[in-house]
Design an enzyme around this catalytic site. Structure first.
Site, PDB file in Angstrom:
ATOM      1  CG  ASP A  30     -13.932 -50.713  21.618  1.00  0.00           C
ATOM      2  OD1 ASP A  30     -14.847 -50.597  20.669  1.00  0.00           O
ATOM      3  OD2 ASP A  30     -13.301 -51.535  21.742  1.00  0.00           O
ATOM      4  CG  ASP A  33     -18.004 -55.375  22.169  1.00  0.00           C
ATOM      5  OD1 ASP A  33     -18.552 -55.700  23.257  1.00  0.00           O
ATOM      6  OD2 ASP A  33     -18.546 -54.902  21.060  1.00  0.00           O
ATOM      7  CG  ASP A  44     -10.329 -54.521  21.256  1.00  0.00           C
ATOM      8  OD1 ASP A  44     -10.173 -55.718  20.509  1.00  0.00           O
ATOM      9  OD2 ASP A  44     -11.192 -53.795  21.305  1.00  0.00           O
TER      10      ASP A  44
END
Length: 227
Positions: free
Chosen positions: A11, A13, A187
Site C-alpha cells: 500500500d 499512503d 496500514d
C-alpha cells in the site's frame, strides 16, 4: 524466463509514505488557489473521514477530486504535480521505506504498489520509490489525455485491490497460487481483503483498527517511521 517465487504488494499512503498523498494533493490544490478553500477542504476532509471508516464512495470522491484538474487541463495539471512532488512528496520519502522496497526487489520478488489513490497522483510517486508496477485507481481519459472525472475499470479499493492484482498477475500468465510467499504491507483495515490473501501480512504503521486485527491474528506489526 523463470517467474519470481515471491510476491510483495505495498500500500502507499501511511504505509510507504508518512502521509496520505490523496488528501495531501487536495490540500496542495487549495494552496495553489485553484478552489474555494473552505468548501473544498470541508468536502476533502469528509471524504477522508469516510475512507478511514471504510465507507468511501470512491466514484463520488474521484469526481470531486479531479474537478480542479478538469478545469485546468493536462499541461497545468502536470506542472502542478511536479511542484507537489518537490514540495510535499520528496521531503516525505524516508530511507527506511526505500530500503524495505529495495530489500524485496533484491530478493527477486514480484513487487507492486497497490493503492486506492488515483494514477494521476501516484504514478510519479511510484517512480520516485523505484517501483515499476503501479496498481492504482485508473482515471478515465478522453481526447488529448483530458481527465473525465470517471474511473476506468475496477477501482483498486478494498476488495477491488484483490481483483486488480489478480488481473495484473493473469496478464503475465500467473495466479495467486504460483508464489511461495505473498507479503502485503498496509496500514489500513480497508486492505483486509488483500492482507487476508497474504502468507506474510504486515500491519505497517497500522491504524488502531488494523492493529487490533493484527494482534488478534498474530500478524507482524511494522512501525516504519519511528525514529
Amino acid at each position: 524466463m523463470s517467474h519470481p517465487l515471491n510476491l510483495t504488494l505495498f500500500d502507499l499512503d501511511e504505509t510507504l509514505l508518512p502521509l496520505d498523498s490523496d488528501h495531501a494533493w487536495g490540500e496542495f490544490v487549495i494552496r495553489l488557489g485553484w478552489v474555494d478553500e473552505q468548501a473544498f477542504r470541508r468536502r476533502n476532509d469528509e471524504f477522508f473521514a469516510q475512507y478511514k471508516a471504510g465507507a468511501l464512495d470512491i466514484h463520488a470522491y474521484v469526481a470531486f477530486a479531479t474537478e480542479p484538474l478538469r478545469e485546468r487541463g493536462p499541461a497545468a495539471a502536470a506542472a502542478a504535480h511536479a511542484q507537489f512532488m518537490r514540495e510535499v512528496v520528496e521531503p516525505a520519502l524516508r530511507p527506511q521505506a526505500l530500503a524495505l522496497v529495495r530489500e524485496h526487489q533484491q530478493r527477486g520478488d514480484a513487487v507492486a504498489l497497490v493503492t486506492a489513490t488515483n494514477d494521476f497522483v501516484t504514478a510519479p510517486i511510484a517512480r520516485s520509490l523505484g517501483i515499476d508496477t503501479l496498481i492504482a485507481v485508473r482515471l478515465e481519459r478522453g481526447p488529448g489525455g483530458t481527465i473525465t472525472g470517471r474511473i476506468a475499470g475496477t477501482p483498486s479499493y478494498r476488495e477491488g485491490k484483490v481483483i486488480r492484482v489478480g488481473e495484473w498477475l493473469a496478464e503475465s500468465g500467473r495466479g495467486w497460487g504460483d508464489f511461495e510467499r505473498i507479503s502485503v504491507y498496509s496500514d489500513s483495515p480497508n486492505d483486509l481483503p488483500l492482507l487476508e490473501r497474504a502468507s506474510d501480512p504486515v500491519a505497517t504503521n497500522p491504524s488502531p483498527a488494523l492493529e487490533a486485527v493484527a494482534r488478534e491474528r498474530g500478524w507482524r506489526i511494522l512501525r516504519l517511521f519511528e525514529e
